[in-house]
Scaffold this motif. Structure first.
Motif, mmCIF file in Angstrom:
data_model
loop_
_atom_site.group_PDB
_atom_site.id
_atom_site.type_symbol
_atom_site.label_atom_id
_atom_site.label_comp_id
_atom_site.label_asym_id
_atom_site.label_seq_id
_atom_site.Cartn_x
_atom_site.Cartn_y
_atom_site.Cartn_z
ATOM 1 N N ASN A 1 102.265 140.161 91.904
ATOM 2 C CA ASN A 1 101.684 141.379 92.133
ATOM 3 C C ASN A 1 100.496 141.624 92.631
ATOM 4 O O ASN A 1 100.212 142.294 93.595
ATOM 5 N N ASP A 2 99.437 140.987 91.922
ATOM 6 C CA ASP A 2 97.962 141.021 92.389
ATOM 7 C C ASP A 2 97.847 140.607 93.960
ATOM 8 O O ASP A 2 97.037 140.876 94.583
ATOM 9 N N LEU B 1 99.241 143.185 96.289
ATOM 10 C CA LEU B 1 98.377 144.239 96.148
ATOM 11 C C LEU B 1 97.239 143.959 96.939
ATOM 12 O O LEU B 1 96.626 144.752 97.817
ATOM 13 N N GLU B 2 96.535 142.799 97.003
ATOM 14 C CA GLU B 2 95.423 142.389 97.828
ATOM 15 C C GLU B 2 95.756 142.476 99.212
ATOM 16 O O GLU B 2 95.060 142.810 100.288
ATOM 17 N N ARG C 1 95.910 145.982 100.469
ATOM 18 C CA ARG C 1 94.752 146.791 100.580
ATOM 19 C C ARG C 1 94.204 146.556 101.990
ATOM 20 O O ARG C 1 93.472 147.234 102.597
ATOM 21 N N TYR D 1 100.731 148.318 86.178
ATOM 22 C CA TYR D 1 100.690 148.439 87.751
ATOM 23 C C TYR D 1 100.995 149.863 87.832
ATOM 24 O O TYR D 1 101.088 150.254 89.290
ATOM 25 N N GLN E 1 99.393 152.237 88.145
ATOM 26 C CA GLN E 1 98.157 152.913 89.105
ATOM 27 C C GLN E 1 98.075 152.603 90.363
ATOM 28 O O GLN E 1 97.370 153.088 91.082
ATOM 29 N N TYR E 2 99.117 151.702 90.754
ATOM 30 C CA TYR E 2 99.271 151.219 92.117
ATOM 31 C C TYR E 2 100.675 151.969 92.542
ATOM 32 O O TYR E 2 101.647 151.287 92.420
ATOM 33 N N ILE F 1 101.685 151.876 95.196
ATOM 34 C CA ILE F 1 102.618 151.159 96.448
ATOM 35 C C ILE F 1 103.493 150.224 95.777
ATOM 36 O O ILE F 1 104.414 149.601 96.512
#
Length: 277
Positions: free
Chosen positions: A60-61, A64-65, A68, A94, A96-97, A99
């Protein structure tokens, strides 16, 4: 406008991506947004939904990167352990994201035929339903009986069936898959991705004619408002080029009205994933 509702990114690692077998050795390398963007520009694709390819929270991280840095990534389908005692905390983190539109589990790799129906997994899906998150269903055709029972438990969540449940096109098996897909298509909160098909046929010799009956069945079962175009890039590259995958989808969509084509290529994904633009 076109939204590609199913594609992946990864930094290749042999252990992490062990599912890429010797027949798929051509995709044993990194695939990043910088590789995909030129294909989208060439083929008129507006944006995409990036789907997890690894079952870790770090996935997931990683996605997300990428999002961005690249605004053509419009949404993410991540992974989370739906059976974990930490599920609510992980989902809170998660949340907070925005997307991240939902999650999926690689159920096709589970040996338990009733995996989807186990109480701890059902509890996890209930939590997604409370939070208005999408759940994507990744299974093989022999797992469809469980899928049919599973989706009936959750009338208020948005389901997306990935890759049309990966029909056995290469082997020519159709009827049993079709029967269950028709039944699942009656469940109105289940959507279906028209994706990943050329890799379910013979990588070298697939033809549009052998795939069209499967496409026709999904249109019959789900209707033009609940089907979404997806490429399954870069997995699709083991059997063809991006332009071939898109051409197959466009030839299938020729039988649709202009409005239905816009739904298939754009508006259905916009609705399912609550895309802002």
């Amino acid at each position: 406008m076109i939204i590609d509702a199913h594609q992946h990114f990864w930094m290749y690692e042999a252990e992490k991506h062990a599912w890429i077998d010797d027949e798929m050795s051509s995709i044993r390398r990194n695939f990043l947004p910088s590789d995909l963007k030129p294909l989208y520009e060439k083929n008129g694709v507006t944006g995409c939904i990036a789907v997890q390819a690894d079952q870790t929270l770090k996935e997931n991280d990683f996605l997300l990167e990428q999002a961005r840095k690249h605004d053509f990534i419009k949404g993410i389908i991540g992974w989370i352990d739906l059976r974990s005692n930490e599920l609510e905390n992980d989902l809170d983190n998660y949340a907070q994201y925005p997307i991240i539109k939902g999650y999926r589990h690689v159920v096709q790799a589970e040996s338990d035929p009733l995996f989807l129906l186990r109480n701890e997994f059902l509890r996890g899906i209930s939590e997604l339903q409370k939070r208005d998150l999408v759940y994507e269903i990744l299974v093989f055709p022999h797992q469809l009986p469980s899928v049919l029972e599973f989706v009936k438990h959750f009338p208020d969540i948005t389901f997306v069936l990935d890759h049309m449940a990966k029909p056995y096109i290469k082997e020519g098996f159709f009827e049993a898959w079709a029967l269950l897909m028709r039944e699942i298509g009656r469940i109105e909160n289940v959507n279906c991705k028209v994706s990943g098909l050329i890799t379910e046929a013979d990588y070298q010799t697939w033809t549009e004619q052998e795939i069209l009956p499967y496409l026709g069945l999904v249109l019959e079962a789900f209707g033009p408002k609940r089907i979404l175009y997806g490429s399954d890039w870069p997995v699709c590259l083991i059997a063809g080029e991006y332009k071939e995958v898109l051409a197959l989808a466009k030839n299938f969509a020729d039988k649709l009205s202009a409005n239905e084509q816009r739904d298939f290529f754009y508006h259905n994904a916009q609705r399912v994933y609550n895309l802002i633009n």
